[in-house]
Design an enzyme around this catalytic site. Structure first.
Site, PDB file in Angstrom:
ATOM      1  N   GLU A  82      17.044 -12.558  22.805  1.00 22.31           N
ATOM      2  CA  GLU A  82      17.902 -12.506  23.987  1.00 22.31           C
ATOM      3  C   GLU A  82      18.437 -13.915  24.305  1.00 22.31           C
ATOM      4  OE1 GLU A  82      14.858 -11.475  23.557  1.00 22.31           O
ATOM      5  OE2 GLU A  82      14.297  -9.800  24.845  1.00 22.31           O
ATOM      6  N   ALA A 105      -3.079  -0.136  -8.419  1.00 20.59           N
ATOM      7  CA  ALA A 105      -2.346   0.253  -9.620  1.00 20.59           C
ATOM      8  C   ALA A 105      -3.278   1.135 -10.427  1.00 20.59           C
ATOM      9  CB  ALA A 105      -1.972  -0.991 -10.418  1.00 20.59           C
ATOM     10  N   ALA A 146      -9.906  -0.045 -17.514  1.00 20.65           N
ATOM     11  CA  ALA A 146     -10.488   0.639 -18.689  1.00 20.65           C
ATOM     12  C   ALA A 146     -12.021   0.558 -18.597  1.00 20.65           C
ATOM     13  CB  ALA A 146      -9.987  -0.022 -19.972  1.00 20.65           C
ATOM     14  N   ARG A 181       3.368  -8.963  -1.195  1.00 23.76           N
ATOM     15  CA  ARG A 181       2.387  -9.964  -0.746  1.00 23.76           C
ATOM     16  C   ARG A 181       3.032 -10.942   0.217  1.00 23.76           C
ATOM     17  NH1 ARG A 181      -0.520 -11.950  -6.355  1.00 23.76           N
ATOM     18  NH2 ARG A 181      -1.794 -10.085  -6.607  1.00 23.76           N
ATOM     19  N   THR A 199     -13.707  -7.951  -7.191  1.00 27.43           N
ATOM     20  CA  THR A 199     -12.460  -8.295  -7.881  1.00 27.43           C
ATOM     21  C   THR A 199     -12.425  -9.788  -8.206  1.00 27.43           C
ATOM     22  OG1 THR A 199     -11.264  -6.473  -6.901  1.00 27.43           O
ATOM     23  CG2 THR A 199      -9.935  -8.335  -7.594  1.00 27.43           C
ATOM     24  N   GLY A 218     -10.799  -4.339  -4.946  1.00 26.87           N
ATOM     25  CA  GLY A 218     -10.682  -3.281  -5.941  1.00 26.87           C
ATOM     26  C   GLY A 218     -11.046  -1.915  -5.379  1.00 26.87           C
ATOM     27  N   THR A 231     -13.801  -0.318  -4.830  1.00 27.52           N
ATOM     28  CA  THR A 231     -14.869  -0.169  -3.835  1.00 27.52           C
ATOM     29  C   THR A 231     -14.344  -0.526  -2.447  1.00 27.52           C
ATOM     30  OG1 THR A 231     -16.438  -0.824  -5.544  1.00 27.52           O
ATOM     31  CG2 THR A 231     -17.252  -0.831  -3.278  1.00 27.52           C
ATOM     32  N   ALA A 285     -11.106  -0.718  -1.442  1.00 20.99           N
ATOM     33  CA  ALA A 285     -10.033   0.206  -1.038  1.00 20.99           C
ATOM     34  C   ALA A 285     -10.656   1.504  -0.516  1.00 20.99           C
ATOM     35  CB  ALA A 285      -9.111   0.490  -2.226  1.00 20.99           C
TER      36      ALA A 285
HETATM   37  N1  LIG Z   1      -6.045  -1.474 -10.619  1.00 20.88           N
HETATM   38  C1  LIG Z   1      -6.121  -2.162  -9.506  1.00 20.88           C
HETATM   39  O1  LIG Z   1      -5.241  -2.047  -8.628  1.00 20.88           O
HETATM   40  C2  LIG Z   1      -7.248  -3.110  -9.311  1.00 20.88           C
HETATM   41  C3  LIG Z   1      -7.228  -3.977  -8.217  1.00 20.88           C
HETATM   42  C4  LIG Z   1      -8.303  -4.828  -8.036  1.00 20.88           C
HETATM   43  C5  LIG Z   1      -9.376  -4.773  -8.914  1.00 20.88           C
HETATM   44  N2  LIG Z   1      -9.356  -3.929  -9.953  1.00 20.88           N
HETATM   45  C6  LIG Z   1     -10.490  -3.841 -10.886  1.00 20.88           C
HETATM   46  O2  LIG Z   1     -11.595  -3.402 -10.111  1.00 20.88           O
HETATM   47  C7  LIG Z   1     -12.806  -3.917 -10.709  1.00 20.88           C
HETATM   48  C8  LIG Z   1     -13.677  -4.478  -9.580  1.00 20.88           C
HETATM   49  O3  LIG Z   1     -14.047  -3.364  -8.788  1.00 20.88           O
HETATM   50  P1  LIG Z   1     -14.968  -3.453  -7.525  1.00 20.88           P
HETATM   51  O4  LIG Z   1     -14.927  -2.123  -6.893  1.00 20.88           O
HETATM   52  O5  LIG Z   1     -16.267  -4.066  -7.888  1.00 20.88           O
HETATM   53  O6  LIG Z   1     -14.185  -4.544  -6.655  1.00 20.88           O
HETATM   54  P2  LIG Z   1     -14.007  -4.795  -5.109  1.00 20.88           P
HETATM   55  O7  LIG Z   1     -13.734  -3.567  -4.365  1.00 20.88           O
HETATM   56  O8  LIG Z   1     -13.041  -5.918  -5.036  1.00 20.88           O
HETATM   57  O9  LIG Z   1     -15.403  -5.411  -4.666  1.00 20.88           O
HETATM   58  C9  LIG Z   1     -16.487  -4.612  -4.349  1.00 20.88           C
HETATM   59  C10 LIG Z   1     -17.448  -5.417  -3.529  1.00 20.88           C
HETATM   60  O10 LIG Z   1     -16.871  -5.725  -2.281  1.00 20.88           O
HETATM   61  C11 LIG Z   1     -17.905  -5.969  -1.346  1.00 20.88           C
HETATM   62  N3  LIG Z   1     -17.589  -5.228  -0.136  1.00 20.88           N
HETATM   63  C12 LIG Z   1     -16.955  -5.768   0.923  1.00 20.88           C
HETATM   64  N4  LIG Z   1     -16.806  -4.870   1.896  1.00 20.88           N
HETATM   65  C13 LIG Z   1     -17.350  -3.734   1.462  1.00 20.88           C
HETATM   66  C14 LIG Z   1     -17.503  -2.456   2.061  1.00 20.88           C
HETATM   67  N5  LIG Z   1     -17.089  -2.196   3.305  1.00 20.88           N
HETATM   68  N6  LIG Z   1     -18.093  -1.499   1.347  1.00 20.88           N
HETATM   69  C15 LIG Z   1     -18.521  -1.747   0.081  1.00 20.88           C
HETATM   70  N7  LIG Z   1     -18.424  -2.945  -0.519  1.00 20.88           N
HETATM   71  C16 LIG Z   1     -17.818  -3.943   0.170  1.00 20.88           C
HETATM   72  C17 LIG Z   1     -19.198  -5.567  -2.019  1.00 20.88           C
HETATM   73  O11 LIG Z   1     -19.769  -6.758  -2.554  1.00 20.88           O
HETATM   74  P3  LIG Z   1     -20.904  -7.648  -1.846  1.00 20.88           P
HETATM   75  O12 LIG Z   1     -22.183  -7.270  -2.483  1.00 20.88           O
HETATM   76  O13 LIG Z   1     -20.516  -9.055  -2.210  1.00 20.88           O
HETATM   77  O14 LIG Z   1     -20.876  -7.407  -0.374  1.00 20.88           O
HETATM   78  C18 LIG Z   1     -18.727  -4.737  -3.188  1.00 20.88           C
HETATM   79  O15 LIG Z   1     -19.596  -4.735  -4.275  1.00 20.88           O
HETATM   80  C19 LIG Z   1     -12.378  -4.926 -11.731  1.00 20.88           C
HETATM   81  O16 LIG Z   1     -12.484  -4.302 -12.995  1.00 20.88           O
HETATM   82  C20 LIG Z   1     -10.921  -5.174 -11.414  1.00 20.88           C
HETATM   83  O17 LIG Z   1     -10.214  -5.532 -12.577  1.00 20.88           O
HETATM   84  C21 LIG Z   1      -8.321  -3.085 -10.174  1.00 20.88           C
END
Ligand SMILES: NC(=O)c1ccc[n+]([C@@H]2O[C@H](COP(=O)([O-])OP(=O)(O)OC[C@H]3O[C@@H](n4cnc5c(N)ncnc54)[C@H](OP(=O)(O)O)[C@@H]3O)[C@@H](O)[C@H]2O)c1
Length: 341
Positions: A56, A158, A167, A188, A200, A273, A275, A277
């Site tokens: 404004e 993704a 994988a 982003r 991740t 990642g 977990t 999401a």
């Molecule tokens: N395709 C895609 O879009 C994409 C994107 C990202 C990653 N990735 C792949 O995903 C894989 C990693 O997977 P991920 O599931 O381990 O990764 P993540 O979701 O990034 O991390 C999981 C960790 O986050 C922490 N965390 C924080 N808040 C949480 C909550 N509310 N509930 C549960 N855990 C929580 C926990 O660790 P703490 O023990 O430290 O608390 C848990 O072990 C890799 O292979 C990566 O390449 C793929």
């Protein structure tokens, strides 16, 4: 006399102007046009970000003191009633002698609302709700954030066509093609913070920067936030991030979001990642989904979304798909929870 059609055309122009302002940051994108008694546009303005004049005031600055008298101001958001780094817009409009103020949506801010009342008290005619749906949609992230007192949460992942995020060996770079990755960097840059889980960071060692097609840093760099209890290794690339890094040290997502809101984060971009999401989805904290789907099949256990604490189909979360785009060989599906506007 200005008719509704003229007011709607003016509001459409004000929304276009608003889009010139920065999408990220604490302040909303706002546009304003000033109309004379016949409905002709005499000045326009928009907000260029925190610390700069509001829309404004920007529009009024284009006119001499006398020219603003008796005008109609058409603004996308209720004029603020708050003295921050700049004075209240409602006071500026009163002082300038505007006779009518037309806005699309009310200001949900605790400290900034009340401008309409101030204008009415000063004898200015106030009309609310012109193109309200369009303005709500345009300002959806900011309005949601201010109403809920937490950042607007976008979850992006993704996946392969068979719903895997990686994988079997954990490799996930790159599932999608260059066009998708370029789009992600733009998304982003339009956010205030990028959120990932510790998993991740430990698996992928991401830099969490927003980059252009040649790999150079974009001017806007959202804050990288790592959620989880485990510490980030001292050798992680993340430590080189130009904005520094925030580590939550907790898994409590409500607490994390409140903490981020207090630090001025209005748009959070959750990049995984699976977990993290899934934890956001299970907690009902997702406002928008961006799902990139690549024409790959990898099978195996690494699902893009894991446990949502849903045992039966009747409890499924329902989404509305708002757009489907083809990006190179990939698809980008944008969706939002059904009933969220
Ligand atoms: N395709 C895609 O879009 C994409 C994107 C990202 C990653 N990735 C792949 O995903 C894989 C990693 O997977 P991920 O599931 O381990 O990764 P993540 O979701 O990034 O991390 C999981 C960790 O986050 C922490 N965390 C924080 N808040 C949480 C909550 N509310 N509930 C549960 N855990 C929580 C926990 O660790 P703490 O023990 O430290 O608390 C848990 O072990 C890799 O292979 C990566 O390449 C793929």
């Amino acid at each position: 006399m200005i008719d509704t059609e003229q007011l709607e055309a003016a509001m459409r122009r004000a929304l276009e102007l608003a889009a010139n302002g920065p999408g990220a940051g604490v302040n909303p994108q706002v546009g304003c046009v000033l109309l004379n008694a016949h409905g002709a546009l005499v000045a326009e303005g928009w907000h260029r970000g925190s610390g700069t004049p509001h829309a404004e005031v920007d529009a009024l600055s284009k006119l001499s003191t006398d020219e603003a008298k008796g005008l109609t101001a058409v603004v996308t958001l209720e004029p603020c009633n708050h003295t921050g780094r700049t004075g209240p817009c409602s006071a500026a409009l009163i002082e300038a002698g505007a006779s009518r103020v037309v806005y699309a949506v009310a200001d949900p801010g605790n400290v900034s609302a009340g401008g309409a009342q101030r204008l009415r008290n000063a004898g200015v005619e106030v009309v609310e709700g012109i193109l309200a749906n369009e303005a709500e949609e345009f300002l959806r992230p900011w309005l949601t954030s201010m109403r809920l007192g937490r950042p607007f949460v976008t979850v992006k992942w993704a996946s392969t066509l068979d719903g895997r995020a990686a994988a079997a060996d954990g490799s996930s770079q790159w599932i999608t093609g260059p066009a998708s990755r370029q789009r992600v960097h733009k998304q982003r840059a339009a956010s205030d913070a990028i959120l990932v889980g510790t998993g991740t960071v430990l698996a992928d060692d991401p830099s969490m920067t927003a980059r252009d097609d040649s790999g150079n840093l974009l001017p806007e760099q959202p804050l990288p936030v790592v959620i989880g209890e485990r510490a980030i290794p001292g050798t992680a690339k993340l430590w080189e991030h130009p904005r520094g890094v925030l580590e939550s040290g907790t898994r409590n997502l409500d607490e994390v979001l409140t903490w981020l809101f207090e630090q001025g984060i209005r748009r959070a971009f959750v990049e995984g990642g699976p977990t993290l999401a899934s934890a956001f989805i299970a907690a009902g904290l997702v406002d928008e989904y961006l799902v990139y789907i690549a024409p790959l099949l990898v099978g195996g256990p690494r699902l893009a979304v894991t446990d949502l604490r849903i045992g039966t189909i009747a409890d499924a979360r329902h989404l509305d798909i708002t757009s489907i785009e083809r990006l190179g060989d990939d698809l980008l599906v944008t969706a939002r929870p059904t009933g969220s506007g």
